[in-house]
Scaffold this active site. Structure first.
Site, short mmCIF file in Angstrom:
data_model
loop_
_atom_site.label_atom_id
_atom_site.label_comp_id
_atom_site.label_asym_id
_atom_site.label_seq_id
_atom_site.Cartn_x
_atom_site.Cartn_y
_atom_site.Cartn_z
N SER A 1 -11.36 -4.99 -8.87
CA SER A 1 -11.19 -4.54 -7.49
C SER A 1 -12.56 -4.52 -6.83
CB SER A 1 -10.62 -3.11 -7.49
OG SER A 1 -10.79 -2.50 -6.21
N TYR B 1 -9.74 5.79 -10.25
CA TYR B 1 -9.52 4.35 -10.03
C TYR B 1 -10.86 3.60 -9.97
CZ TYR B 1 -7.66 0.08 -7.90
OH TYR B 1 -7.31 -1.23 -7.64
N LYS C 1 -12.33 0.68 -12.61
CA LYS C 1 -12.70 -0.69 -12.22
C LYS C 1 -14.19 -0.95 -12.50
CE LYS C 1 -8.57 -1.88 -10.85
NZ LYS C 1 -7.77 -2.86 -11.61
C1 BGC Z 1 -6.85 -0.76 -4.13
C2 BGC Z 1 -6.18 -0.73 -2.76
C3 BGC Z 1 -7.24 -0.78 -1.66
C4 BGC Z 1 -8.19 -1.93 -1.89
C5 BGC Z 1 -9.35 -1.95 -0.87
C6 BGC Z 1 -7.73 -1.97 -4.17
O1 BGC Z 1 -8.31 -2.10 -5.43
O2 BGC Z 1 -5.85 -0.79 -5.13
O3 BGC Z 1 -5.42 0.47 -2.64
O4 BGC Z 1 -6.58 -0.97 -0.40
O5 BGC Z 1 -8.74 -1.86 -3.18
O6 BGC Z 1 -9.90 -0.69 -0.65
#
Ligand code: BGC
Length: 282
Positions: free
Chosen positions: A167, A180, A184
């Site tokens: 991400s 999260y 990542k």
């Molecule tokens: C997330 C999304 C988010 C995007 C940009 C992704 O990795 O899962 O929820 O909109 O990143 O911020």
């Protein structure tokens, strides 16, 4: 919508139907969103595809149906990527039923958002288990098969390809999403370390870092006109990504066209990582 377009208008016909012919791909979390579009794109490029899911069997079967429409093989396998035994059983089954694994797209991931002091250990753990440990387990089991089989030159110059779905948040800190973003960040270092370790064995490990892609995971970020406007302010290219944008990147990275690409993160984000706030400030 013409027959050459994806659900969102992104052209599909640009994928050469022979690019991945004879290759077997495993895509985790492939019953929806980015995983689904990636599985479909790999199938369109000629690969046989295993569509992994943990819940949502009907959706997974629909993906299988779509992929078999391209004249390749596909099957839906249920497995929780954070469970070691289930991952081992899934890769064993794929080798039994499809013969081998050439491409792993370690995509399965989720969010459990909360302000820091309200984040429970369970929320932290769940996200790390699926997003990071899940990729570790799938990569490890796929790698065992790549090493067992070795390079088959008629199929690919590499013994195997691993694509970690990361991400933009592997480098953009994200308040309210510490689990999260940490997962990542971990994916980035895991990918680079594996790439370094496995390159001599002709295994290519890379990552894709999607930006804001229109999928169920971030529905609240694009659903209302106000949210959409706020989101577009973060994207210089001025459109929200489509899942097909990621599928196309995965086909390219998995193919021998990119055989010399090792340990790289391909940002597919419309410029989100270009510090768009500085376009008018600083
Ligand atoms: C997330 C999304 C988010 C995007 C940009 C992704 O990795 O899962 O929820 O909109 O990143 O911020």
């Amino acid at each position: 919508m013409s027959s050459t377009e994806g659900t969102s208008g992104t052209p599909q016909s640009v994928i050469p139907a022979h690019l991945l012919r004879g290759q077997k791909a495993l895509v985790t979390g492939a019953n929806s969103g980015i995983g689904r579009a990636t599985a479909v794109a790999l199938g369109r490029a000629g690969a046989d595809v295993v569509v992994n899911y943990v819940a949502g069997k009907d959706e997974a079967e629909k993906v299988v149906e779509e992929i078999t429409g391209f004249g390749v093989r596909a099957a839906a396998y249920e497995a929780d990527v954070s469970d070691e035994q289930q991952v081992v059983a899934m890769t064993d089954r794929m080798v039994r039923e499809f013969g081998t694994i050439d491409i792993l797209v370690a995509n399965a991931g989720l969010q459990r958002d909360a302000p820091f002091t309200e984040m429970t250990l369970a929320q932290w753990q769940k996200v790390l288990d699926v997003n990071l440990t899940g990729q570790f387990l799938c990569a490890r089991e796929a790698t065992k098969e790549f090493l067992r089989r070795g390079v088959v030159p008629e199929v690919s110059r590499a013994a195997g390809k691993i694509i970690c779905m990361s991400s933009v948040h592997q480098i953009i800190p994200w308040a309210g999403h510490v689990n999260y973003a940490s997962s990542k960040g971990g994916v980035q270092m895991m990918m680079e370390t594996l790439a370094q370790e496995l390159a001599p064995k002709k295994i290519r490990v890379n990552a894709i870092a999607p930006g804001a892609i229109k999928t169920p995971i971030n529905r609240s970020a694009w659903e209302t006109p106000q949210a959409r406007e706020d989101l577009l302010r973060l994207i210089p290219y001025d459109r929200i990504g489509d899942p097909e944008d990621i599928g196309h990147a995965a086909v390219g990275l998995a193919s021998d066209l990119m055989d010399y690409v090792v340990g790289t993160t391909l940002y597919v984000d419309g410029g989100m990582t270009l510090f768009p706030g500085f376009a008018t400030g600083g």
